[in-house]
Write a protein that holds these residues in place. Structure first.
Motif, PDB file in Angstrom:
ATOM      1  N   SER A  11      42.485  82.309  17.840  1.00 17.55           N
ATOM      2  CA  SER A  11      41.633  80.913  18.076  1.00 17.55           C
ATOM      3  C   SER A  11      41.017  81.202  19.429  1.00 17.55           C
ATOM      4  O   SER A  11      41.691  81.634  20.279  1.00 17.55           O
ATOM      5  CB  SER A  11      42.365  79.798  17.949  1.00 17.55           C
ATOM      6  N   ASP A  74      27.771  73.778  17.724  1.00 19.85           N
ATOM      7  CA  ASP A  74      29.148  74.499  17.787  1.00 19.85           C
ATOM      8  C   ASP A  74      30.318  73.256  17.474  1.00 19.85           C
ATOM      9  O   ASP A  74      31.186  72.966  16.751  1.00 19.85           O
ATOM     10  CB  ASP A  74      29.578  75.022  19.056  1.00 19.85           C
ATOM     11  N   ASP A  77      29.894  71.969  13.846  1.00 22.77           N
ATOM     12  CA  ASP A  77      30.581  72.879  12.924  1.00 22.77           C
ATOM     13  C   ASP A  77      32.308  72.807  13.137  1.00 22.77           C
ATOM     14  O   ASP A  77      33.086  72.794  12.096  1.00 22.77           O
ATOM     15  CB  ASP A  77      30.472  74.436  13.385  1.00 22.77           C
ATOM     16  N   ARG A  78      32.590  72.478  14.476  1.00 19.72           N
ATOM     17  CA  ARG A  78      34.110  72.243  14.666  1.00 19.72           C
ATOM     18  C   ARG A  78      34.484  70.900  13.902  1.00 19.72           C
ATOM     19  O   ARG A  78      35.565  71.137  13.445  1.00 19.72           O
ATOM     20  CB  ARG A  78      34.437  72.358  16.205  1.00 19.72           C
ATOM     21  N   LEU A  80      33.139  69.493  11.300  1.00 14.98           N
ATOM     22  CA  LEU A  80      33.234  69.640   9.816  1.00 14.98           C
ATOM     23  C   LEU A  80      34.564  70.440   9.444  1.00 14.98           C
ATOM     24  O   LEU A  80      35.057  70.254   8.298  1.00 14.98           O
ATOM     25  CB  LEU A  80      31.872  70.462   9.300  1.00 14.98           C
ATOM     26  N   ALA A  81      34.852  71.407  10.188  1.00 12.32           N
ATOM     27  CA  ALA A  81      35.776  72.316   9.855  1.00 12.32           C
ATOM     28  C   ALA A  81      37.200  71.553  10.092  1.00 12.32           C
ATOM     29  O   ALA A  81      38.104  71.672   9.032  1.00 12.32           O
ATOM     30  CB  ALA A  81      35.913  73.578  10.816  1.00 12.32           C
ATOM     31  N   ALA A  84      37.250  69.239   6.731  1.00 12.29           N
ATOM     32  CA  ALA A  84      37.608  69.912   5.749  1.00 12.29           C
ATOM     33  C   ALA A  84      39.085  70.424   5.516  1.00 12.29           C
ATOM     34  O   ALA A  84      39.858  70.376   4.629  1.00 12.29           O
ATOM     35  CB  ALA A  84      36.757  71.176   5.682  1.00 12.29           C
ATOM     36  N   SER A  85      39.685  70.903   6.693  1.00 12.00           N
ATOM     37  CA  SER A  85      40.807  70.999   6.749  1.00 12.00           C
ATOM     38  C   SER A  85      41.977  69.983   6.548  1.00 12.00           C
ATOM     39  O   SER A  85      42.958  70.027   6.252  1.00 12.00           O
ATOM     40  CB  SER A  85      41.184  71.846   8.058  1.00 12.00           C
ATOM     41  N   LYS A  90      37.786  72.750   0.856  1.00 12.13           N
ATOM     42  CA  LYS A  90      36.476  73.373   1.684  1.00 12.13           C
ATOM     43  C   LYS A  90      35.294  72.695   1.186  1.00 12.13           C
ATOM     44  O   LYS A  90      34.416  72.477   1.940  1.00 12.13           O
ATOM     45  CB  LYS A  90      36.223  74.838   1.079  1.00 12.13           C
ATOM     46  N   GLU A  91      34.865  72.548   0.057  1.00 13.26           N
ATOM     47  CA  GLU A  91      33.798  71.815  -0.602  1.00 13.26           C
ATOM     48  C   GLU A  91      34.121  70.617  -1.582  1.00 13.26           C
ATOM     49  O   GLU A  91      35.134  70.744  -2.251  1.00 13.26           O
ATOM     50  CB  GLU A  91      32.604  72.978  -1.092  1.00 13.26           C
TER      51      GLU A  91
END
Length: 166
Positions: A11, A74, A77-78, A80-81, A84-85, A90-91
């Protein structure tokens, strides 16, 4: 100093740091199997000579805007990730029912409101009829009389006659 590329499962954390020459550098911290490897841009490449490098205010402003956008993207994106996790997917997956699996009420709603239902075709017909009516009026009012196919009872009004009251 470790300049090798860390494995893909590591990471990365990006931390902006200011140095004495007031240049924004990013410090990359790679965490892999409990080891911390720190690499900065200033260690990898020496800073450019400020006497030969001239940047205008506009170029600095563009750079600042680009870095803000990159940082915001960034961050999005972080987030959203992470979202999702946390939900474990995922979608968003939408599975459509087959026609045989639907109840009578669901079939009626699908025929009326569905992707190619009655409202879809009525809307398409209404949109097309606007152009058909306008085109027909132009043909009737201007093209027919100019070709001598027929004559209208009154000729076109002059622009001055449109605003005169009688």
């Amino acid at each position: 100093m470790n300049l090798t590329r860390p494995p893909l499962h590591s990471s990365f954390l990006l931390k902006p740091t200011l140095h004495s020459h007031h240049r924004l550098n990013r410090t990359v911290v790679a965490v892999s199997n409990g080891e911390n490897n720190v690499t900065t841009n200033s260690e990898a490449t020496p800073p450019p000579d400020t006497s030969t490098t001239t940047t205008t205010k506009q170029q600095k402003r563009k750079l600042k805007v680009k870095s803000r956008r990159r940082r915001r993207d960034d961050e999005e994106d972080r987030v959203l990730a992470m979202a999702a996790s946390s939900t474990g997917r995922k979608e968003k997956e939408v599975k459509k029912k087959g026609w045989e699996e639907m109840t009578l009420a669901e079939k009626a709603v699908e025929l009326y409101l569905g992707e190619k239902g009655a409202l879809f075709w009525l809307n398409k017909f209404a949109y097309a009829s606007i152009f058909i009516i306008i085109g027909g009026w132009i043909l009737f009012r201007f093209v027919g009389p100019s070709l001598g196919l027929y004559q209208l009872e009154s000729p076109l009004l002059a622009p001055s006659d449109l605003f005169n009251e009688k």
